[in-house]
Design a protein around this motif. Structure first.
Motif, PDB file in Angstrom:
ATOM      1  N   ILE A   6      22.344  90.177  36.545  1.00 40.58           N
ATOM      2  CA  ILE A   6      22.522  91.590  36.125  1.00 40.58           C
ATOM      3  C   ILE A   6      21.247  92.460  36.661  1.00 40.58           C
ATOM      4  CG2 ILE A   6      23.067  93.117  34.167  1.00 40.58           C
ATOM      5  CD1 ILE A   6      24.414  90.957  32.660  1.00 40.58           C
ATOM      6  N   HIS A   7      21.616  93.585  37.072  1.00 45.76           N
ATOM      7  CA  HIS A   7      20.638  94.600  37.301  1.00 45.76           C
ATOM      8  C   HIS A   7      20.047  94.948  35.960  1.00 45.76           C
ATOM      9  CE1 HIS A   7      18.670  98.058  39.162  1.00 45.76           C
ATOM     10  NE2 HIS A   7      18.672  97.639  40.052  1.00 45.76           N
ATOM     11  N   PRO A   8      18.783  95.138  35.947  1.00 43.44           N
ATOM     12  CA  PRO A   8      18.133  95.556  34.699  1.00 43.44           C
ATOM     13  C   PRO A   8      18.390  97.218  34.356  1.00 43.44           C
ATOM     14  CG  PRO A   8      16.465  95.290  36.483  1.00 43.44           C
ATOM     15  CD  PRO A   8      17.787  94.798  36.941  1.00 43.44           C
ATOM     16  N   VAL A   9      18.622  97.906  35.385  1.00 44.74           N
ATOM     17  CA  VAL A   9      19.054  99.352  35.061  1.00 44.74           C
ATOM     18  C   VAL A   9      20.454  99.599  35.151  1.00 44.74           C
ATOM     19  CG1 VAL A   9      18.725 101.866  35.644  1.00 44.74           C
ATOM     20  CG2 VAL A   9      16.648 100.002  35.924  1.00 44.74           C
ATOM     21  N   TYR A  10      21.157  99.245  36.109  1.00 46.23           N
ATOM     22  CA  TYR A  10      22.542  99.483  36.430  1.00 46.23           C
ATOM     23  C   TYR A  10      23.449  98.806  35.859  1.00 46.23           C
ATOM     24  CZ  TYR A  10      20.028 102.811  39.531  1.00 46.23           C
ATOM     25  OH  TYR A  10      19.330 103.437  40.133  1.00 46.23           O
ATOM     26  N   LYS A  11      23.134  97.597  35.302  1.00 43.99           N
ATOM     27  CA  LYS A  11      23.797  96.324  34.523  1.00 43.99           C
ATOM     28  C   LYS A  11      25.076  96.030  35.385  1.00 43.99           C
ATOM     29  CE  LYS A  11      21.409  97.426  31.080  1.00 43.99           C
ATOM     30  NZ  LYS A  11      20.221  96.752  30.812  1.00 43.99           N
ATOM     31  N   LYS A  12      24.975  96.152  36.854  1.00 43.95           N
ATOM     32  CA  LYS A  12      25.900  95.763  37.569  1.00 43.95           C
ATOM     33  C   LYS A  12      25.542  94.205  37.973  1.00 43.95           C
ATOM     34  CE  LYS A  12      27.898  96.740  42.256  1.00 43.95           C
ATOM     35  NZ  LYS A  12      28.065  97.586  43.322  1.00 43.95           N
ATOM     36  N   TYR A  13      26.451  93.379  38.185  1.00 46.53           N
ATOM     37  CA  TYR A  13      26.127  92.006  38.673  1.00 46.53           C
ATOM     38  C   TYR A  13      25.907  92.010  40.283  1.00 46.53           C
ATOM     39  CZ  TYR A  13      27.705  89.776  34.429  1.00 46.53           C
ATOM     40  OH  TYR A  13      27.473  89.462  32.799  1.00 46.53           O
ATOM     41  N   MET A  14      24.791  91.174  40.675  1.00 46.65           N
ATOM     42  CA  MET A  14      24.501  90.931  42.168  1.00 46.65           C
ATOM     43  C   MET A  14      24.372  89.626  42.377  1.00 46.65           C
ATOM     44  SD  MET A  14      21.338  93.948  42.091  1.00 46.65           S
ATOM     45  CE  MET A  14      20.310  92.720  41.099  1.00 46.65           C
ATOM     46  N   ARG A  15      24.804  89.346  43.506  1.00 49.84           N
ATOM     47  CA  ARG A  15      24.973  88.034  44.029  1.00 49.84           C
ATOM     48  C   ARG A  15      23.421  87.929  44.722  1.00 49.84           C
ATOM     49  NH1 ARG A  15      29.907  86.585  47.220  1.00 49.84           N
ATOM     50  NH2 ARG A  15      29.211  88.501  48.329  1.00 49.84           N
ATOM     51  N   ARG A  16      22.940  86.684  44.243  1.00 52.52           N
ATOM     52  CA  ARG A  16      21.656  86.248  44.873  1.00 52.52           C
ATOM     53  C   ARG A  16      21.795  84.805  45.387  1.00 52.52           C
ATOM     54  NH1 ARG A  16      19.831  90.668  45.512  1.00 52.52           N
ATOM     55  NH2 ARG A  16      18.822  91.773  44.110  1.00 52.52           N
ATOM     56  N   ARG A  17      21.293  84.671  46.796  1.00 52.61           N
ATOM     57  CA  ARG A  17      21.339  83.215  47.318  1.00 52.61           C
ATOM     58  C   ARG A  17      20.168  82.640  47.454  1.00 52.61           C
ATOM     59  NH1 ARG A  17      25.941  85.034  51.959  1.00 52.61           N
ATOM     60  NH2 ARG A  17      27.739  84.984  50.333  1.00 52.61           N
ATOM     61  N   ALA A  18      20.125  81.513  47.660  1.00 56.73           N
ATOM     62  CA  ALA A  18      18.891  80.609  48.066  1.00 56.73           C
ATOM     63  C   ALA A  18      19.258  79.324  48.618  1.00 56.73           C
ATOM     64  CB  ALA A  18      18.331  80.228  46.666  1.00 56.73           C
ATOM     65  N   LYS A  19      18.549  79.064  49.638  1.00 54.77           N
ATOM     66  CA  LYS A  19      18.663  77.736  50.602  1.00 54.77           C
ATOM     67  C   LYS A  19      17.824  76.701  50.106  1.00 54.77           C
ATOM     68  CE  LYS A  19      18.719  79.245  54.936  1.00 54.77           C
ATOM     69  NZ  LYS A  19      19.284  79.343  56.208  1.00 54.77           N
ATOM     70  N   TYR A  20      18.170  75.568  49.951  1.00 51.57           N
ATOM     71  CA  TYR A  20      17.342  74.341  49.652  1.00 51.57           C
ATOM     72  C   TYR A  20      17.655  73.217  50.660  1.00 51.57           C
ATOM     73  CZ  TYR A  20      16.822  76.793  45.083  1.00 51.57           C
ATOM     74  OH  TYR A  20      16.765  77.637  44.182  1.00 51.57           O
ATOM     75  N   ALA A  21      16.674  72.623  51.068  1.00 49.64           N
ATOM     76  CA  ALA A  21      16.710  71.268  51.741  1.00 49.64           C
ATOM     77  C   ALA A  21      16.826  70.316  50.738  1.00 49.64           C
ATOM     78  CB  ALA A  21      15.348  71.136  52.647  1.00 49.64           C
ATOM     79  N   ALA A  22      17.805  69.361  50.801  1.00 52.20           N
ATOM     80  CA  ALA A  22      18.077  68.260  49.794  1.00 52.20           C
ATOM     81  C   ALA A  22      18.065  66.925  50.459  1.00 52.20           C
ATOM     82  CB  ALA A  22      19.309  68.725  48.942  1.00 52.20           C
ATOM     83  N   HIS A  23      17.714  65.973  49.843  1.00 51.28           N
ATOM     84  CA  HIS A  23      17.544  64.781  50.517  1.00 51.28           C
ATOM     85  C   HIS A  23      19.067  64.057  50.278  1.00 51.28           C
ATOM     86  CE1 HIS A  23      16.041  60.795  51.819  1.00 51.28           C
ATOM     87  NE2 HIS A  23      16.362  60.164  50.594  1.00 51.28           N
ATOM     88  N   ASP A  24      19.663  63.591  51.562  1.00 53.86           N
ATOM     89  CA  ASP A  24      21.040  62.912  51.308  1.00 53.86           C
ATOM     90  C   ASP A  24      20.787  61.332  51.744  1.00 53.86           C
ATOM     91  OD1 ASP A  24      23.756  62.234  51.126  1.00 53.86           O
ATOM     92  OD2 ASP A  24      23.990  63.369  52.923  1.00 53.86           O
ATOM     93  N   GLU A  25      20.641  60.673  50.967  1.00 50.31           N
ATOM     94  CA  GLU A  25      20.033  59.297  51.329  1.00 50.31           C
ATOM     95  C   GLU A  25      21.224  58.382  52.391  1.00 50.31           C
ATOM     96  OE1 GLU A  25      17.856  56.052  51.865  1.00 50.31           O
ATOM     97  OE2 GLU A  25      17.194  57.707  50.526  1.00 50.31           O
ATOM     98  N   ARG A  26      22.517  58.562  51.964  1.00 47.27           N
ATOM     99  CA  ARG A  26      23.378  57.968  52.770  1.00 47.27           C
ATOM    100  C   ARG A  26      24.070  58.844  54.047  1.00 47.27           C
ATOM    101  NH1 ARG A  26      25.858  57.808  47.919  1.00 47.27           N
ATOM    102  NH2 ARG A  26      24.600  56.494  46.402  1.00 47.27           N
ATOM    103  N   ASN A  27      23.600  59.899  53.970  1.00 47.71           N
ATOM    104  CA  ASN A  27      24.125  60.723  54.996  1.00 47.71           C
ATOM    105  C   ASN A  27      25.688  61.213  54.899  1.00 47.71           C
ATOM    106  OD1 ASN A  27      21.710  61.446  56.546  1.00 47.71           O
ATOM    107  ND2 ASN A  27      22.050  59.750  57.718  1.00 47.71           N
ATOM    108  N   SER A  28      25.996  61.202  53.698  1.00 44.99           N
ATOM    109  CA  SER A  28      27.499  61.410  53.316  1.00 44.99           C
ATOM    110  C   SER A  28      27.972  62.750  53.283  1.00 44.99           C
ATOM    111  CB  SER A  28      28.018  60.474  51.961  1.00 44.99           C
ATOM    112  OG  SER A  28      27.014  61.053  50.855  1.00 44.99           O
ATOM    113  N   CYS A  29      27.149  63.693  53.235  1.00 46.46           N
ATOM    114  CA  CYS A  29      27.589  64.927  53.004  1.00 46.46           C
ATOM    115  C   CYS A  29      28.168  65.739  54.186  1.00 46.46           C
ATOM    116  CB  CYS A  29      26.551  65.925  52.526  1.00 46.46           C
ATOM    117  SG  CYS A  29      26.225  65.556  50.660  1.00 46.46           S
ATOM    118  N   GLN A  30      29.117  66.415  54.161  1.00 48.57           N
ATOM    119  CA  GLN A  30      29.446  67.208  55.383  1.00 48.57           C
ATOM    120  C   GLN A  30      29.323  68.803  55.094  1.00 48.57           C
ATOM    121  OE1 GLN A  30      30.552  65.656  58.493  1.00 48.57           O
ATOM    122  NE2 GLN A  30      30.040  63.835  57.094  1.00 48.57           N
ATOM    123  N   VAL A  31      29.389  69.547  56.161  1.00 49.42           N
ATOM    124  CA  VAL A  31      29.272  70.909  56.125  1.00 49.42           C
ATOM    125  C   VAL A  31      30.528  71.462  55.322  1.00 49.42           C
ATOM    126  CG1 VAL A  31      29.433  73.346  57.385  1.00 49.42           C
ATOM    127  CG2 VAL A  31      28.110  71.185  58.069  1.00 49.42           C
ATOM    128  N   GLY A  32      30.175  72.202  54.325  1.00 49.79           N
ATOM    129  CA  GLY A  32      31.403  72.923  53.500  1.00 49.79           C
ATOM    130  C   GLY A  32      31.522  71.985  52.164  1.00 49.79           C
TER     131      GLY A  32
END
Length: 87
Positions: free
Chosen positions: A34-60
């Motif tokens: 929530i924006h501190p002044v306007y009280k509107k919801y804002m989307r925040r994104r972050a990218k993380y590098a994560a360990h995938d031991e079995r290489n089982s994850c696909q895009v999406g």
């Protein structure tokens, strides 16, 4: 592993953007704040590098990340489970 038993590990849910690296996926985590002044919801994104031991994850895929000890210069998260497979 002691932190995992005590329940102190942070967990995040995100979407896999890339799986081109070996045993590593890039995950985008969306959150709303929530924006501190306007009280509107804002989307925040972050990218993380994560360990995938079995290489089982696909895009999406929706994955659950768990905080861990530093595994490399950028990796501080592990893929705990795949919540939803990509269509």
């Amino acid at each position: 592993m002691a932190d995992k038993e005590k329940g102190k590990c942070r967990q995040l849910v995100g979407t896999v953007l890339s799986n081109k690296s070996d045993k590593t996926v890039t995950v985008r985590v969306d959150r709303y704040v929530i924006h501190p002044v306007y009280k509107k919801y804002m989307r925040r994104r972050a990218k993380y590098a994560a360990h995938d031991e079995r290489n089982s994850c696909q895009v999406g895929d929706r994955v659950l990340l768990m905080e861990s000890r530093p595994l490399s210069r950028r990796k501080r998260w592990r893929v705990s489970q795949i919540i939803e497979k990509a269509v």
